[in-house]
Write an enzyme that holds these catalytic residues in place. Structure first.
Site, short mmCIF file in Angstrom:
data_model
loop_
_atom_site.label_atom_id
_atom_site.label_comp_id
_atom_site.label_asym_id
_atom_site.label_seq_id
_atom_site.Cartn_x
_atom_site.Cartn_y
_atom_site.Cartn_z
N HIS A 45 63.56 69.76 67.64
CA HIS A 45 63.48 70.71 68.48
C HIS A 45 63.40 70.74 69.51
O HIS A 45 62.86 70.70 70.89
CB HIS A 45 62.20 72.10 68.16
CG HIS A 45 62.65 73.19 68.49
ND1 HIS A 45 62.13 73.84 67.53
CD2 HIS A 45 63.46 73.87 69.41
CE1 HIS A 45 62.35 75.68 68.27
NE2 HIS A 45 63.03 74.61 69.92
N GLU B 245 58.79 74.78 60.15
CA GLU B 245 59.22 73.54 61.02
C GLU B 245 57.12 73.99 61.63
O GLU B 245 57.13 75.05 61.71
CB GLU B 245 59.68 74.55 63.27
CG GLU B 245 60.09 73.27 63.31
CD GLU B 245 60.86 74.20 64.38
OE1 GLU B 245 61.78 74.37 64.18
OE2 GLU B 245 60.25 73.93 65.97
N GLY C 44 66.21 71.05 71.85
CA GLY C 44 67.05 71.62 72.49
C GLY C 44 67.25 72.01 74.21
O GLY C 44 67.63 71.95 74.93
N ARG D 253 67.05 79.47 65.34
CA ARG D 253 66.26 79.16 64.36
C ARG D 253 65.89 78.37 63.58
O ARG D 253 67.04 79.23 63.04
CB ARG D 253 65.33 80.45 65.16
CG ARG D 253 64.63 80.64 66.20
CD ARG D 253 63.87 80.10 66.32
NE ARG D 253 62.80 80.26 67.40
CZ ARG D 253 63.26 79.67 69.06
NH1 ARG D 253 63.91 78.61 68.70
NH2 ARG D 253 62.97 79.73 70.49
P1 NAP Z 1 71.80 85.40 72.82
O1 NAP Z 1 72.68 85.59 75.09
O2 NAP Z 1 70.88 87.13 73.44
O3 NAP Z 1 72.49 85.63 72.53
C1 NAP Z 1 72.34 86.18 71.31
C2 NAP Z 1 73.73 85.86 70.39
O4 NAP Z 1 73.47 86.33 69.11
C3 NAP Z 1 74.82 87.52 71.04
O5 NAP Z 1 76.50 87.02 70.83
C4 NAP Z 1 74.05 88.76 70.06
O6 NAP Z 1 75.61 89.13 70.04
C5 NAP Z 1 73.87 87.13 68.95
N1 NAP Z 1 73.65 88.03 67.31
C6 NAP Z 1 72.54 88.16 67.65
N2 NAP Z 1 72.22 88.73 65.92
C7 NAP Z 1 73.24 89.02 65.67
C8 NAP Z 1 73.40 89.21 63.92
N3 NAP Z 1 72.80 90.14 63.16
N4 NAP Z 1 75.25 88.83 63.25
C9 NAP Z 1 75.71 88.33 64.69
N5 NAP Z 1 75.65 88.10 65.62
C10 NAP Z 1 74.45 88.74 66.34
O7 NAP Z 1 70.52 84.47 73.16
P2 NAP Z 1 70.95 82.98 73.49
O8 NAP Z 1 70.36 82.96 74.53
O9 NAP Z 1 72.33 82.76 73.84
O10 NAP Z 1 69.77 81.99 72.96
C11 NAP Z 1 70.17 82.27 71.05
C12 NAP Z 1 68.84 82.01 70.43
O11 NAP Z 1 68.81 80.35 70.55
C13 NAP Z 1 67.03 82.48 70.74
O12 NAP Z 1 66.91 83.51 70.43
C14 NAP Z 1 66.20 81.04 70.66
O13 NAP Z 1 65.78 81.47 69.28
C15 NAP Z 1 67.77 79.67 69.88
N6 NAP Z 1 66.92 78.66 71.29
C16 NAP Z 1 66.59 76.64 70.41
C17 NAP Z 1 67.20 76.24 71.82
C18 NAP Z 1 66.19 74.99 70.64
O14 NAP Z 1 65.18 74.38 71.80
N7 NAP Z 1 67.40 74.61 69.64
C19 NAP Z 1 66.82 76.67 72.94
C20 NAP Z 1 67.01 78.12 73.25
C21 NAP Z 1 67.19 78.89 72.48
P3 NAP Z 1 76.03 90.24 70.89
O15 NAP Z 1 76.14 89.17 71.73
O16 NAP Z 1 77.10 90.84 70.47
O17 NAP Z 1 75.10 91.54 71.20
#
Ligand code: NAP
Length: 327
Positions: A293, A275, A295, A246
């Protein structure tokens, strides 16, 4: 939490046009359905309408269901926000819960496509692909020579993943198995992985030890400006920052400073702090790759996301456990 069942009095609002298969399923399944015909984010008036006139709403990125919006609707008719997308930082989930609404998202469906875009950005920024493409299109390419447009060799380098969740792990997997990279990461907890990856002691430790720092944490208050001037300053001058998470996770002004001063070599961005506004300073720098964006932007993935959102709607309407509730 109660619902109103699948009868035609149950009003469902989908906040954006969807792919054909998702729209077809929704029209077939729901007696009283509105699919909004614009791609603009919901206005405040529309969000209030969402909460007062509909039982279930499928919102998405940019629809800011803040605590202030929930405070404006005393007894919301809406009982479910079935978000289209895994990121839900635009919804105040605590305020939604307090107002009696459940919130769901679409995890998993987005993982591989978003990891693929991260790889696109790693390679584009390392190998100066955007700059080279622009050169060719301008008709200014004068032919191959041994020292033309030298970039950073990506194979075998070290990648640092900020947020080792679903997407972070999918990126790490590609970097390890596809590009022979060493993988390091930060997350809130250790990960049990089937490939080597070292958890760094801190974000600054990670930043100073990698060639590519890739941001994959969720957005929201907890991660706002996680990548700030201190982290950027710790990076090697030859390193590249990639953000597919994000926009607001990266302090954009600090990133512009780091790029302009040469304290990092380049950046690949899919998301932006304000954005869809992209700062002119970023647009003017050749060593920055800017994607709009993208992704999850494939027909297949956007359909999977839509069907996952509708699976949550259907579960809600038939009193089953929600497949993807947001904590
Ligand atoms: P996820 O499985 O929930 O993974 C998030 C990771 O971030 C987890 O490993 C979590 O740690 C870690 N985390 C959370 N807060 C943290 C902090 N303060 N410091 C360090 N690590 C932290 O989510 P995901 O499915 O991978 O998606 C991640 C994000 O990508 C989404 O929330 C979305 O905003 C973004 N995204 C962007 C696009 C795009 O089009 N560019 C598409 C999809 C998603 P733990 O595992 O230890 O809890």
């Amino acid at each position: 939490m109660t619902n109103t069942g699948t009868n035609s009095a149950t009003k469902i609002w989908i906040a954006r046009p969807m792919t054909a298969s998702v729209e077809a399923r929704a029209r077939e399944s729901y007696g009283s359905l509105e699919i909004r015909d614009t791609n603009a984010v919901l206005s405040e008036a529309e969000m209030i309408r969402a909460l007062t006139e509909f039982d279930v709403v499928v919102p998405t990125l940019g629809d800011k269901f803040s605590a202030e919006i929930f405070a404006k609707v005393a007894e919301p008719r809406c009982k479910l926000l079935a978000n289209f997308g895994v990121g839900y930082n635009h919804i105040d989930v605590a305020a939604a819960g307090a107002a009696g609404l459940a919130v769901t998202n679409t995890p998993g469906a987005v993982t591989d496509a978003t990891a693929d875009i991260a790889m696109t950005l790693i390679l584009m920024t390392a190998r100066r692909a955007g700059e080279g493409e622009r050169l060719v299109r301008r008709g200014e390419w004068e032919g191959w020579h041994p020292t033309q447009m030298l970039g950073l060799h990506a194979t075998g380098k070290t990648v640092g993943i900020v947020g080792m969740g679903r997407i972070g792990q999918a990126i790490a997997r590609r970097c390890h198995f596809g590009f022979g990279m060493d993988v390091r990461y930060v997350a809130r907890s250790d990960k049990d992985l089937d490939y080597p990856a070292v958890r760094a002691d801190s974000l600054v430790d990670l930043a100073e030890s990698v060639d590519f720092l890739v941001v994959a944490v969720p957005g929201g208050a907890e991660t706002l400006h996680l990548i700030n001037a201190e982290v950027l300053k710790a990076m090697k001058p030859t390193a590249h920052l990639v953000n597919i998470a994000r926009g607001e996770v990266v302090e954009e002004a600090a990133l512009i400073d780091a790029l302009q001063s040469g304290s990092i070599a380049g950046a690949g961005l899919d998301v932006y702090e304000f954005e869809p506004k992209v700062p002119q300073a970023l647009i003017e720098m050749e060593n920055v790759t800017l994607l709009p964006h993208l992704g999850t932007a494939t027909e297949e993935v956007r359909s999977n996301m839509g069907h996952m959102a509708l699976d949550n709607v259907d579960a809600f309407l038939t009193d089953q456990d929600l497949p993807n509730p947001v904590a």
